[in-house]
Design an enzyme around this catalytic site. Structure first.
Site, PDB file in Angstrom:
ATOM      1  CG  ASP A 180       2.965   1.170   7.498  1.00  0.00           C
ATOM      2  OD1 ASP A 180       2.625   0.324   6.654  1.00  0.00           O
ATOM      3  OD2 ASP A 180       2.221   1.584   8.397  1.00  0.00           O
ATOM      4  CD  GLU A 212      -2.598  -1.247   5.852  1.00  0.00           C
ATOM      5  OE1 GLU A 212      -2.545  -2.145   6.702  1.00  0.00           O
ATOM      6  OE2 GLU A 212      -2.171  -0.095   6.066  1.00  0.00           O
ATOM      7  CD  GLU A 213      -1.223   2.947   7.437  1.00  0.00           C
ATOM      8  OE1 GLU A 213      -1.867   2.622   8.452  1.00  0.00           O
ATOM      9  OE2 GLU A 213      -0.042   2.595   7.254  1.00  0.00           O
ATOM     10  CG  HIS A 252      -0.343   0.206   2.526  1.00  0.00           C
ATOM     11  ND1 HIS A 252      -0.155   1.449   3.082  1.00  0.00           N
ATOM     12  CD2 HIS A 252       0.142  -0.674   3.444  1.00  0.00           C
ATOM     13  CE1 HIS A 252       0.401   1.333   4.278  1.00  0.00           C
ATOM     14  NE2 HIS A 252       0.604   0.046   4.521  1.00  0.00           N
ATOM     15  CD  GLU A 298       1.105  -3.332   6.231  1.00  0.00           C
ATOM     16  OE1 GLU A 298       1.984  -2.687   6.837  1.00  0.00           O
ATOM     17  OE2 GLU A 298       0.090  -2.794   5.778  1.00  0.00           O
ATOM     18  CG  HIS A 325       1.761   4.479  11.853  1.00  0.00           C
ATOM     19  ND1 HIS A 325       0.519   4.011  12.204  1.00  0.00           N
ATOM     20  CD2 HIS A 325       2.036   3.886  10.654  1.00  0.00           C
ATOM     21  CE1 HIS A 325       0.059   3.188  11.289  1.00  0.00           C
ATOM     22  NE2 HIS A 325       0.974   3.093  10.329  1.00  0.00           N
TER      23      HIS A 325
END
Length: 815
Positions: free
Chosen positions: A141, A175-176, A129, A202, A278
């Site tokens: 990510d 995806e998030e 993603h 991932e 993140h």
């Protein structure tokens, strides 16, 4: 040549991702690797939340441009490449974060189908993603996975030998937003029906090795394919069972393909350095070329193997059964069917119990039951003692002192648990004075306890039972080979060396598993909310690790003459570390650019409006709503920003949906400590437009209410039935309201570009009941994301904090 060209690398079956530059004898040539170039280009646009131009236009444009170059370059080859940009709309319910329902509208998928020119009926799926959470560039990510997938696509498209099957490379743009785009593909795209298996790429950290932490369901042939093909294997069935237990507050697209597509797969993720996952620190420069190279080698090799495999064509024939799999220090993967593991486990357990029974029948071997009681008692007393230390640390206000200095947790909790274990067994040794073969007896105790855990885990059907199997089989074999040495009272050097050699393999593997546990769970404590005491968690993990690792070394206590110097050393380390901790010299966080350990804080500049039953505004306020996502709350931030103190702590209004605050996700149970600092109203350029379109009584005795909403790309809808009313059906998911969160329902909404007005309905069971409906809008990008008040307070946060901020609104209505 200084290196292979990308095309040459593809033709030789190599994944091309060289170092960023080479030095030549006559001149210096800077040669940026293709995958790193992709990574830097994708992340250069900044954060890419769903609906933003960065995600929907710039990144999509770049990916399509690169895919088109590959298509043109390989047009003359034996394969054909088809590209489809899908923008699905859909809804589903998911049992995650307590459970909620999701609705998405025109999110983006880029699906690339690579297959022989003659066509194929069976497809392998590779998924990454390219979207991110707000305020993070998302290099690990998951931009790096998309960069790797572009190069794997390039390499496979250049293969001169036609595949037996095809591959769909899915570049997933949502995806998030809790797995929305993958759901849109697997439930709506016409290619999805031909997908037989998948690989999902991932991240739960930044860089390092990518670990296989989920496989299946069942389909052991997939694990065998990975074991056979992967160049740098790194896999653990223990990780799979821990992750699927729900202990880790995270999920991946694996769940969607498994549950909604009913197809098997392999889930891989980077797990190292989860401290900056993140956050703004997840940048391209932190991902080593070695990590990209290793991931590319593995994925290319596994995909090439699978598209040539006959098993992919009829995977249902090979579906049944699970696999036990684990790697030995990343060198080799051991894998065998779970049913074989069950037989092996019971054989080892039977041999152990027969050995112990024979020993018990001999005179002068001590009381195994009594010694076992001493060992188990030592576990509980040790755990209780260390938890008391953890409680003292918490009451002193020094929680998470180990977050930046992990060694400190070992020096405090590790010495406390080790010292307590040694002390208890030293006392037991004195009580047993006069009984021979104490070392032999307590070795048998450890063997018996591990064997019990082996039998229990095997009966539970857990593949992780291989761990106690190793911890029983190797010590038992070592014991039998060193039978004469065990009879001596003292622990000779020869005995010690041979004993350690015999236990090397299971212990090295077990210590590696413990390292993985701490690598994952230590960073998670920085984002697990204000309600879970991290000292209790980490102290328990350290104590359990100590108990497990010490099991086959306890008998040395009964062989040595004295333990007082060991206890004195452990006690000294404990006292020094306790003093350092209690004096505040071990600060939890760090803003060091080379090794950041940031404190995560969420700030929303929000305006809240509450309407009564007559539709009139009952109250209205505005402020900065602040959430800390770790246990320390704002105690370390308050000295820097005195206004954020206990006087502005919020209190939950139980009569308002989700306490009356704009929760982006249903995580209020994780973070009950919030702060609300008064601030001027926000006025986004595209405010939420919410209206009741119709309200009618049905012939079956319910009231149907239909609403329309127009607003930003991210909105949260909260439903709270009152006074005995209940929802009977709605327009979300499968039509049945699911996941009643203590009387409330949460619907997560997002859209891509050019989405129409969102229309939904629900039916209430009791006609004369009441329901509260609230809608919050979240502005994650563009000019609406910032306000002067947000900018001003963000500047005052210390460098060791990562405040993620945006603008939001909350509107509540009663009907």
């Amino acid at each position: 040549d200084v290196g292979l060209s990308s095309t040459a690398a593809a033709n030789t079956g190599l994944f091309y991702c060289p170092s960023s530059h080479f030095t030549l004898s006559l001149s210096t040539l800077s040669l940026t690797s293709p995958c790193r170039r992709h990574l830097e280009q994708i992340t250069s646009v900044g954060p890419r939340p769903v609906g933003s131009p960065e995600n929907e236009v710039l990144t999509v444009g770049y990916l399509l441009e690169q895919i088109e170059k590959i298509r043109v370059e390989t047009a003359a080859g034996p394969h054909q490449l088809t590209v489809d940009v899908q923008r699905p709309t859909g809804t589903f319910s998911i049992d995650f974060l307590g459970g909620f329902t999701s609705f998405y509208d025109r999110v983006t998928n880029i699906a690339v189908r690579l297959e022989p020119k003659s066509g194929t009926h069976h497809l392998m799926l590779a998924n990454c993603h390219f979207d991110t959470v707000a305020n993070s560039p998302g290099a690990s990510d998951d931009a790096v996975s998309c960069a790797v997938m572009l190069e794997v696509l390039h390499s496979l498209a250049n293969q001169s030998t036609p595949f037996h099957h095809g591959v769909v490379f899915l570049f997933n743009g949502a995806e998030e937003n809790i797995l929305q785009a993958s759901h849109g593909f697997i439930t709506q795209h016409p290619w999805a029906k031909q997908v037989r298996a998948f690989i999902n790429l991932e991240a739960a950290g930044v860089g390092g090795k990518e670990v296989v932490f989920q496989t299946g369901p069942e389909n052991p042939w997939l694990v065998q394919a990975y074991v056979h093909a992967a160049k740098h294997p790194f896999a653990s069935v223990v990780g799979q069972e821990v992750f699927q237990s729900g202990i880790i507050p995270s999920d991946t697209d694996f769940r969607i393909y498994r549950d909604f597509g009913n197809i098997p797969g392999i889930d891989l993720a980077f797990i190292e350095n989860g401290f900056i996952y993140h956050t703004k620190y997840d940048t391209a420069d932190r991902i080593l070329t070695d990590s990209i190279q290793r991931a590319g080698d593995n994925i290319l090799a596994v995909l090439r193997y699978l598209v040539m495999s006959e098993k992919l064509a009829d995977s249902s024939e090979y579906r049944h059964g699970n696999m036990v799999f684990f790697d030995l220090l990343g060198v080799v993967v051991v894998a065998y069917p779970a049913r074989v593991g069950t037989i092996l486990n019971y054989m080892v357990a039977t041999a152990t119990f027969l050995y112990l029974a024979k020993k018990a029948s001999l005179p002068g071997n001590g009381d195994l039951a009594c010694a076992t009681g001493v060992a188990v008692l030592s576990w509980f007393v040790t755990l209780l003692s260390v938890l008391i230390v953890a409680l003292i640390v918490t009451l002193l206000g020094r929680s998470m002192f180990w977050y930046t200095h992990f060694y400190a947790s070992i020096c405090l909790y590790g010495t406390a648990s080790t010292g307590k274990m040694i002390l208890i067994h030293t006392l037991a040794k004195n009580l047993y004075f006069g009984v021979s073969c104490l070392g032999d007896l307590f070795f048998d105790v450890s063997l018996f306890l591990w064997c019990c855990s082996l039998v229990w885990l095997t009966q539970q059907g857990l593949c992780s039972a291989y761990v106690p199997m190793l911890m029983v089989a190797f010590p038992l074999a070592t014991k039998l080979l060193l039978a004469k040495e065990f009879k001596h009272r003292g622990a000779s050097v020869k005995y010690s060396v041979l004993y350690l050699f015999g236990l090397a393999l299971p212990y090295v593997h077990f210590m590696f598993l413990i390292w993985v546990v701490f690598e994952i769970f230590t960073p998670i404590m920085g984002r697990s909310g204000t309600e879970i005491p991290p000292e209790v968690v980490l102290a328990s993990l350290v104590t359990l690790a100590t108990i497990f690792l010490s099991s086959f070394f306890l008998h040395f206590i009964y062989l040595v003459r004295s333990t007082k110097w060991i206890l004195a050393g452990l006690g000294s380390v404990f006292v020094v570390m306790f003093l350092l901790m209690s004096c505040g010299l071990l600060f939890p966080y760090s803003g060091d650019p080379d090794s950041p350990r940031p404190k995560r804080v969420f700030l929303q500049h929000t305006t809240r409006t509450f309407h009564n039953l007559q539709g009139q505004v009952e109250s209205r306020d505005s402020g900065l709503w602040i959430n800390s996502f770790d246990f320390t709350g704002m105690q370390h931030v308050t000295p820097h920003i005195p206004e954020i103190n206990e006087s502005v702590r919020t209190h939950c209004r139980e009569d308002r949906p989700f306490c009356g605050y704009p929760w982006f996700l249903p995580v209020k149970f994780l973070s009950k400590k919030n702060w609300y600092l008064p601030a001027p109203e926000v006025s986004p350029s595209s405010p939420v437009e919410f209206s009741l379109m119709s309200k009618e009584e049905t012939s079956w005795g319910t009231v149907k209410m239909t609403f329309s909403v127009k607003g930003p790309s991210h909105m949260s809808l909260y439903l709270m039935p009152h006074r005995g009313a209940s929802l009977s059906t709605w327009s979300f998911g499968d039509g049945t309201p699911q996941f009643d969160l203590s009387g409330e329902y949460f619907i997560f909404y997002s859209h891509g570009l050019d989405a129409p007005t969102w229309t939904f309905w629900f039916e209430i069971q009791v006609p004369h009941g009441m329901i509260s409906v609230a809608i919050s809008g979240h502005y994650f990008f563009g000019q609406n994301q910032r306000t002067a008040q947000l900018e001003e307070i963000l500047r005052r946060f210390p460098t060791w904090a990562f405040p993620s901020s945006w603008v939001s609104t909350y509107d509540m209505y009663r009907y």
